[in-house]
Design an enzyme around this catalytic site. Structure first.
Site, mmCIF file in Angstrom:
data_model
loop_
_atom_site.group_PDB
_atom_site.id
_atom_site.type_symbol
_atom_site.label_atom_id
_atom_site.label_comp_id
_atom_site.label_asym_id
_atom_site.label_seq_id
_atom_site.Cartn_x
_atom_site.Cartn_y
_atom_site.Cartn_z
ATOM 1 C CG HIS A 66 -46.758 39.076 1.583
ATOM 2 N ND1 HIS A 66 -47.037 39.758 0.425
ATOM 3 C CD2 HIS A 66 -47.387 37.875 1.466
ATOM 4 C CE1 HIS A 66 -47.809 39.020 -0.358
ATOM 5 N NE2 HIS A 66 -48.038 37.871 0.249
ATOM 6 C CG ASP A 75 -41.667 47.788 5.384
ATOM 7 O OD1 ASP A 75 -42.398 46.801 5.557
ATOM 8 O OD2 ASP A 75 -42.110 48.950 5.326
#
Length: 473
Positions: A156, A364
């Site tokens: 993730h 991110d």
């Protein structure tokens, strides 16, 4: 239909409401609810000499398996290696990486503990989907115990470039662990390139079109599966927020001023100090925006026991105090800094009100706040997404104003541009972003990964190069 088994570091309680659980948890629960299956992970409890027997219960069509961990193993695994080593490494913060062999060994012990507890619950034709960096070695441990079924992994957070990844002492061992999966999913194509470049240049893996990799006797696939949000639910929340008490209070407090909003965990990867500095620069360089715009930063405390996070919190409090001290009026506070979480319905009301969504991570994996902000907008009068080029969402959000979060003056200029942007341009940019949000939802993401895991390697190209043909003979 083969049973789906989802493994994550933590398991969301079946009693937890969707608004609190979050989009990923809801999607995973939905996938399991449709197919029936098992959700396995840590219970959140520790006990010295913890048993390998998980607590098992059933809710609807989902079986839950909750495992207790030894407190020292849990510390070494979670705070030590996963979040003290892998988290900063994958977010390119090498100065914050702490590697201790004892933590690495604890990380592996916990993955072995997971595997031994999970194995008796498995069926030969199960499809196993493992989530995130806490559990990279799990497939390797399951293979050692004899499981031969399909296992997939989704990462993730970002995957670092080879130059960064090579600084990890255990880099080769982790990639060998990844080779035990049948399908490795990453957020973006740049993440895929980073991992495949490392495999081909450092561990002599053979790459074939489509992301297929042969490494020693193992063959697996690496591909990008950008995660989405529950777009329909977020749109409904935003519509329902119109006229709500939360929105009335927010509008009253703004007194007609524009709102710029940021929503991030209190984490050094999110670029919060630079975001605050950019807002201060906006007020300094364009005085016409003073008393006409308010910035709200929601930053729930994360890992408050870690020194770097405590230091970050102090820095942000000082920055917020400095900006407010210099520019505030008796009826206007420029920067509202909130250290607590809000329910999804409240966030939807805030997003819908905000003229600017400010998403500025230094690095991110995806950043779903960017997509949530877009989904919450009023199509007739949408706000502007200002987005870091280092967020995975930038690949899909072509209508955003793209900024470099290391360029404080450039961010301030983007805020100025967003505040002055004409309605027609705002609508065009929003529509381009919303098309992506609606076409790639969390549900599509979930179904896509599971379907490709179910057929992993069936379309792998042949022939293999000679050095690998011999190993398979």
């Amino acid at each position: 239909m083969a049973r789906l088994v989802i493994v994550s570091n933590r398991v969301t309680s079946p009693k937890e409401r969707a608004a609190k659980a979050g989009g990923l948890a809801v999607a995973l629960r939905e996938a399991l609810g449709k197919r029936g299956g098992l959700w396995f992970g840590w219970s959140g409890e520790t006990e010295v000499g913890a048993s390998a027997e998980p607590k098992v219960f059933r809710s609807g069509r989902i079986t839950y398996g909750l495992l207790t961990l030894d407190p020292e193993d849990q510390r070494a695994h979670y705070a030590g290696y996963a979040n003290g080593t892998l988290w900063p490494l994958c977010h390119y913060r090498l100065g914050l990486v702490s590697f201790r062999r004892a933590d690495w060994e604890g990380y592996r012990r916990v993955n072995e503990h997971f595997a031994r507890a999970l194995l008796p619950m498995l069926k030969p034709d199960d499809i196993i989907w493992v989530h995130d960096y806490h559990l990279i070695p799990l497939a390797s441990e399951l293979r050692k115990l004899g499981f031969e079924g399909r296992i997939g992994y989704f990462h993730h957070i970002p995957w670092p470039t080879p130059a960064v990844y090579l600084s990890l002492p255990s880099h080769a061992a982790l990639v060998q662990d990844l080779s035990q999966y049948d399908l490795v999913g990453l957020q973006t194509e740049s993440d895929v390139r980073a991992l495949l470049t490392y495999i081909s240049s450092e561990v002599r893996g053979w790459l074939a079109p489509g992301g297929f990799v042969t490494l020693g006797p193992r063959r697996f696939r690496v591909a990008a599966y950008p995660i989405g949000i529950d777009a329909e639910a977020f749109v409904e929340d935003a519509r329902a927020a119109v006229g709500s008490e939360e929105m009335k209070r927010l509008h009253a407090s703004l007194a007609g001023r524009a709102l710029a909003v940021g929503v991030d965990r209190l984490d050094y990867s999110k670029g919060l100090p630079n975001k605050f500095a950019a807002f201060g620069e906006l007020l300094k360089s364009w005085p016409e925006h003073r008393s006409t715009v308010t910035m709200m930063q929601i930053a729930p405390v994360s890992r408050g026991e870690v020194a770097e996070y405590r230091s970050l919190r102090r820095e942000l409090e000082e920055l917020a105090g400095s900006i407010n001290g210099e520019y505030a009026e008796f009826d206007w506070v420029p920067l509202r800094y909130l250290n607590r979480p809000f329910q999804r319905a409240t966030l939807a009301a805030i997003y819908r009100t905000a003229r600017i969504g400010l998403v500025t991570p230094l690095r991110d994996g995806m950043n779903l706040v960017a997509k949530e902000y877009v989904a919450a907008q009023d199509p007739k009068d949408p706000g502007v997404l200002v987005l870091s080029r280092f967020a995975g969402a930038v690949d899909e959000m072509s209508g955003a104003l793209i900024i470099n979060p290391y360029d404080v003056e450039g961010m301030a200029e983007a805020l100025h541009t967003a505040l002055l942007m004409p309605l027609e341009e705002r609508r065009e940019r929003w529509r381009a972003n919303m098309d992506k949000v609606e076409s790639n939802t969390i549900h599509h993401w979930c179904e896509h990964f599971i379907s490709e895991l179910a057929t992993a390697n069936e379309t792998a190209p042949d022939p293999l190069p000679p050095q690998y043909q011999a190993s398979r003979a």
